[in-house]
Scaffold this motif. Structure first.
Motif, mmCIF file in Angstrom:
data_model
loop_
_atom_site.group_PDB
_atom_site.id
_atom_site.type_symbol
_atom_site.label_atom_id
_atom_site.label_comp_id
_atom_site.label_asym_id
_atom_site.label_seq_id
_atom_site.Cartn_x
_atom_site.Cartn_y
_atom_site.Cartn_z
ATOM 1 N N ASP A 168 0.833 -1.209 0.000
ATOM 2 C CA ASP A 168 0.000 0.000 0.000
ATOM 3 C C ASP A 168 0.867 1.257 0.000
ATOM 4 O O ASP A 168 0.561 2.251 -0.684
ATOM 5 N N PHE A 169 1.957 1.218 0.745
ATOM 6 C CA PHE A 169 2.850 2.383 0.813
ATOM 7 C C PHE A 169 3.510 2.639 -0.540
ATOM 8 O O PHE A 169 3.611 3.795 -0.982
ATOM 9 N N GLN A 170 3.959 1.552 -1.217
ATOM 10 C CA GLN A 170 4.589 1.739 -2.529
ATOM 11 C C GLN A 170 3.590 2.264 -3.564
ATOM 12 O O GLN A 170 3.919 3.116 -4.389
ATOM 13 N N LEU A 171 2.366 1.762 -3.539
ATOM 14 C CA LEU A 171 1.357 2.240 -4.477
ATOM 15 C C LEU A 171 0.987 3.698 -4.203
ATOM 16 O O LEU A 171 0.753 4.476 -5.132
ATOM 17 N N ALA A 209 -11.451 -10.327 -25.946
ATOM 18 C CA ALA A 209 -12.001 -10.268 -24.594
ATOM 19 C C ALA A 209 -12.435 -8.838 -24.302
ATOM 20 O O ALA A 209 -12.140 -7.904 -25.054
ATOM 21 N N THR A 210 -13.122 -8.689 -23.180
ATOM 22 C CA THR A 210 -13.568 -7.370 -22.715
ATOM 23 C C THR A 210 -12.904 -7.071 -21.377
ATOM 24 O O THR A 210 -13.044 -7.848 -20.424
ATOM 25 N N ILE A 211 -12.180 -5.939 -21.333
ATOM 26 C CA ILE A 211 -11.518 -5.524 -20.094
ATOM 27 C C ILE A 211 -12.412 -4.492 -19.414
ATOM 28 O O ILE A 211 -12.840 -3.512 -20.032
ATOM 29 N N SER A 212 -12.695 -4.716 -18.123
ATOM 30 C CA SER A 212 -13.581 -3.824 -17.366
ATOM 31 C C SER A 212 -12.893 -3.385 -16.085
ATOM 32 O O SER A 212 -12.259 -4.197 -15.401
ATOM 33 N N PHE A 213 -13.046 -2.093 -15.761
ATOM 34 C CA PHE A 213 -12.521 -1.509 -14.525
ATOM 35 C C PHE A 213 -13.681 -0.883 -13.757
ATOM 36 O O PHE A 213 -14.574 -0.276 -14.341
ATOM 37 N N ILE A 214 -13.671 -1.019 -12.437
ATOM 38 C CA ILE A 214 -14.664 -0.413 -11.555
ATOM 39 C C ILE A 214 -13.934 0.509 -10.584
ATOM 40 O O ILE A 214 -12.976 0.098 -9.927
ATOM 41 N N PHE A 215 -14.432 1.774 -10.476
ATOM 42 C CA PHE A 215 -13.843 2.763 -9.569
ATOM 43 C C PHE A 215 -14.923 3.229 -8.585
ATOM 44 O O PHE A 215 -16.119 3.318 -8.926
ATOM 45 N N ASP A 216 -14.492 3.526 -7.354
ATOM 46 C CA ASP A 216 -15.441 4.011 -6.347
ATOM 47 C C ASP A 216 -15.605 5.526 -6.471
ATOM 48 O O ASP A 216 -15.077 6.161 -7.399
ATOM 49 N N ASP A 217 -16.340 6.115 -5.536
ATOM 50 C CA ASP A 217 -16.623 7.549 -5.616
ATOM 51 C C ASP A 217 -15.401 8.409 -5.343
ATOM 52 O O ASP A 217 -15.424 9.620 -5.581
ATOM 53 N N LYS A 218 -14.302 7.810 -4.858
ATOM 54 C CA LYS A 218 -13.058 8.540 -4.656
ATOM 55 C C LYS A 218 -12.070 8.299 -5.787
ATOM 56 O O LYS A 218 -10.879 8.609 -5.660
ATOM 57 N N SER A 219 -12.548 7.722 -6.876
ATOM 58 C CA SER A 219 -11.732 7.422 -8.061
ATOM 59 C C SER A 219 -10.646 6.393 -7.775
ATOM 60 O O SER A 219 -9.606 6.360 -8.455
ATOM 61 N N TYR A 220 -10.852 5.536 -6.765
ATOM 62 C CA TYR A 220 -9.931 4.431 -6.494
ATOM 63 C C TYR A 220 -10.427 3.189 -7.243
ATOM 64 O O TYR A 220 -11.619 2.884 -7.234
ATOM 65 N N MET A 221 -9.503 2.488 -7.847
ATOM 66 C CA MET A 221 -9.864 1.291 -8.587
ATOM 67 C C MET A 221 -10.226 0.162 -7.611
ATOM 68 O O MET A 221 -9.431 -0.180 -6.738
ATOM 69 N N GLU A 222 -11.396 -0.415 -7.787
ATOM 70 C CA GLU A 222 -11.827 -1.506 -6.913
ATOM 71 C C GLU A 222 -11.564 -2.880 -7.523
ATOM 72 O O GLU A 222 -11.231 -3.822 -6.807
ATOM 73 N N ALA A 238 -3.762 -2.277 -2.177
ATOM 74 C CA ALA A 238 -2.978 -3.506 -2.385
ATOM 75 C C ALA A 238 -3.882 -4.673 -2.763
ATOM 76 O O ALA A 238 -3.547 -5.479 -3.637
ATOM 77 N N GLU A 239 -5.041 -4.768 -2.120
ATOM 78 C CA GLU A 239 -5.958 -5.867 -2.417
ATOM 79 C C GLU A 239 -6.455 -5.809 -3.854
ATOM 80 O O GLU A 239 -6.481 -6.822 -4.571
ATOM 81 N N SER A 240 -6.837 -4.615 -4.328
ATOM 82 C CA SER A 240 -7.299 -4.470 -5.703
ATOM 83 C C SER A 240 -6.179 -4.704 -6.696
ATOM 84 O O SER A 240 -6.393 -5.269 -7.782
ATOM 85 N N PHE A 241 -4.972 -4.302 -6.344
ATOM 86 C CA PHE A 241 -3.823 -4.482 -7.228
ATOM 87 C C PHE A 241 -3.514 -5.968 -7.421
ATOM 88 O O PHE A 241 -3.324 -6.432 -8.556
ATOM 89 N N LEU A 242 -3.500 -6.738 -6.332
ATOM 90 C CA LEU A 242 -3.230 -8.175 -6.442
ATOM 91 C C LEU A 242 -4.368 -8.891 -7.168
ATOM 92 O O LEU A 242 -4.128 -9.829 -7.934
#
Length: 250
Positions: A54-57, A114-127, A66-70
């Motif tokens: 989390d600190f490096q990201l 394939a189809t690549i999909s990304f979901i972001f929360d209201d703070k623009s963080y990738m979930e 970190a959880e979303s990244f992994l």
């Protein structure tokens, strides 16, 4: 009240402001990183502690946990195994859903699209990031048929096995060493009263001469005692039995 609540949540989603530039930067970073990362780098990130990752990201300025990244690394690795090597992707289309801000684009891999999909929360963080492979109608029908055959085949195999077990219920006890039924032993011959009588009767028939002699002696003794002929003539010897030994002692 439920209608008012639904309207309020929808209005909140519409009023949420997403940082589109940061979102696009995150999507491009994730695609490039997942494409260029080798197995050693992925293993290193998986073995890293969550706090350190989390600190490096956070230092890199990428809005992702970190959880979303992994999770994105695992999804991309599974997509490469299923679709082959990544080639390119088209333009992203955005939409606001109940899950958040969603970006999706068509991507080309070596074996299939394939189809690549990304979901972001209201703070623009990738979930999350997902890669959905596209299959033709023939491939879908082939997979459905294979699943049907495997399912029905498994059911029939289990039923046949159960039927075989039921048919072997008579044999199973013998396999576990059940005792053989012993043949009934012949009953010992017990000498009872009937056998004694038969022996006596046999002896009586064999001693005819002895009976005649004893009868004559008794008749002579009665005559000497002065008994009349009527009494003497009414005496008959029908059987002779051995007297048991006298157990009295003098």
């Amino acid at each position: 009240m439920l209608c008012f609540t639904a309207c309020g949540s929808a209005q909140k989603d519409d009023e949420t402001e997403y940082n589109e530039s940061a979102i696009e930067q995150t999507t491009e970073f994730m695609i490039q990183y997942c494409t260029n990362a080798d197995e050693a780098m992925r293993k290193e990130f998986r073995n890293m502690k969550e706090l350190k990752l989390d600190f490096q990201l956070m230092q890199s300025g990428i809005p992702i946990t970190a959880e979303s990244f992994l999770g994105a690394l695992n999804a991309w690795e599974a997509a490469e195994e299923e679709c082959g090597e990544y080639k390119s992707h088209g333009d992203f289309t955005s939409e606001i859903t109940n899950e958040g801000y969603k970006l999706s684009a068509n991507a080309k891999f070596a074996d299939r699209e394939a189809t690549i999909s990304f979901i972001f929360d209201d703070k623009s963080y990738m979930e999350s990031m997902t890669v959905d492979a596209k299959y033709s109608m023939g491939e879908i029908l082939a997979k459905a048929g294979m699943n049907t055959v495997l399912g029905m085949g498994t059911v029939f195999v289990v039923l046949i096995f159960i039927s075989f077990l039921i048919s072997q219920f008579k044999v199973i006890p013998a396999l576990f060493g059940s005792k053989k039924k012993e043949e009934p032993a012949s009953a010992p011959v017990v000498s009872g009263p009937s056998s004694v009588l038969e022996t006596v009767e046999t002896q009586e028939t064999d001693d005819t001469e002895l009976i005649a002699v004893i009868a004559a002696a008794i008749a002579a003794a009665r005559e000497e005692a002065g008994m009349d002929e009527a009494c003497a003539g009414g005496f008959f010897v029908r059987s002779i039995r051995r007297r048991p030994a006298n157990k009295w002692k003098a």
